[in-house]
Design a protein around this motif. Structure first.
Motif: not given
Length: 382
Positions: A256-257, A289, A308, A327, A329
């Motif tokens: 996610s980040e 996830k 995540e 989100g 990637s």
């Protein structure tokens, strides 16, 4: 003329008297020698004995002297010597009498008071140098003095609060005239803190930056300093852990980040370029996830604290993967390719079959390229 028997009797009596005199003389000398030989003197060296300064404390301020001395004790009475050597049972004091000392700097002779007559003492040193001034009390503003490490490590000071802002300083009249500022010196702080809270004793400073003598204990103030820590962005690298299930060739990971912010001292930030993110892939057979806490320690802070990750297994038999995207990637490629086995010449397919295989192969390659462009990370299962 005396008879021979009478002469012998007198001679014998004189000889006996002389023998007795010699006997008592020899024994008396031996006893004195034995008594002097058995006398033993014991010694004790005492260190850091405080000096008691006697003067009118309501009128005068005394400074500049050595506050402790060493004392050498000796005695033939071991018990009495032990009593004086023991701090809890000690009777003597080292005293500097300043009751008749004029203003200014003087050399004062030290003396021992209250010592048992069975014990002798020798003070080292025997004198101290003392400055006597008239006593005064004045009010000064207080400023916080930050450690040099704050600037060196790249901290940005947002706010400084000192409470109380002013203090009363008691010192000598001439010393008070030399005070240019009163500071609250802060000690070094632990890394990765954003607020300093300390209670410290103030110090009086002259124009040369030297610390001046003031009444002990010195006034205390509370200091609160708000800081902004240096920060930088670093990337995340994936480190799979655990044992994948049978049949899984490798995994792809979507984060996610892609990057995170770390805050800490300059020396700590300079040593970090990436943070390794351990991800357990045990028993993962379908797209999963997970929220993973980013590893950190007391030296730096990480924002956000967790990310995540979507874990997609790729199976060896079908070369298919279960993937979900959403989100942001991140793409850190861990490729693992398996070459297809060549077919025997007797099993060559027809032109139409070859065309179909070629088309299917092109489709698979296109899918792989699309997965790479979307930022998925691929890691071998074993």
């Amino acid at each position: 003329m005396k008879k021979p028997s009478q002469s012998n009797w007198v001679s014998g009596l004189l000889a006996l008297l002389f023998t007795l005199v010699l006997f008592f003389n020899v024994n008396s000398s031996g006893n004195i020698s034995n008594m002097s030989g058995t006398t033993q003197v014991y010694d004790e060296m005492l260190y850091n004995i405080p000096v008691q300064v006697e003067y009118d404390q309501s009128k005068y301020f005394v400074s500049g002297y050595e506050e402790t001395v060493n004392v050498h004790l000796s005695s033939a009475n071991r018990i009495q010597l032990n009593l004086e050597a023991n701090e809890d049972t000690r009777n003597f004091q080292v005293v500097a009498d300043l009751t008749k000392t004029p203003l200014g700097t003087s050399e004062i002779q030290l003396r021992v008071k209250g010592l048992s007559t069975a014990v002798t003492a020798e003070i080292e040193p025997k004198t101290i140098t003392v400055t006597v001034e008239k006593k005064v009390t004045k009010v000064f503003n207080v400023e916080a003095q930050l450690p040099e490490s704050i600037e060196a490590e790249g901290y940005k000071v947002e706010k400084i609060a000192v409470n109380p802002k002013t203090v009363k300083i008691t010192t000598g009249e001439e010393t008070a005239k030399a005070i240019t500022r009163v500071i609250a010196p802060l000690s070094n702080v632990k890394q990765s803190v954003d607020t300093i809270k300390q209670t410290v004793n103030v110090q009086a400073i002259d124009s040369k930056g030297q610390v001046l003598s003031i009444e002990n204990p010195a006034p205390q103030v509370k200091v609160v300093v708000d800081l902004t820590l240096p920060s930088k962005e670093v990337g995340l690298t994936i480190s799979p852990t655990g044992s994948p299930p049978s049949g899984v060739e490798h995994y792809t990971f979507n984060l996610s980040e892609q990057k995170v912010e770390i805050r800490g001292t300059k020396s700590v930030l300079d040593a970090i370029d990436t943070i390794e993110l351990p991800i357990d892939v045990s028993n993962i057979k379908s797209s999963t996830k997970k929220k993973i806490k980013i590893p950190t320690n007391a030296e730096y802070i990480v924002l956000p604290e967790e990310v995540e990750v979507t874990i997609n297994p790729i199976f060896a038999e079908t070369n298919n993967s279960f993937s979900e995207t959403g989100g942001q990637s991140t793409t850190t490629s861990y490729s693992s390719q398996v070459s297809p086995n060549p077919l025997p010449s007797s099993e060559k397919t027809t032109s139409s079959s070859s065309s179909s295989s070629s088309s299917s192969s092109s489709s698979v390659e296109s899918t792989d390229e699309e997965g790479t462009s979307n930022g998925s990370s691929s890691v071998p299962a074993n």
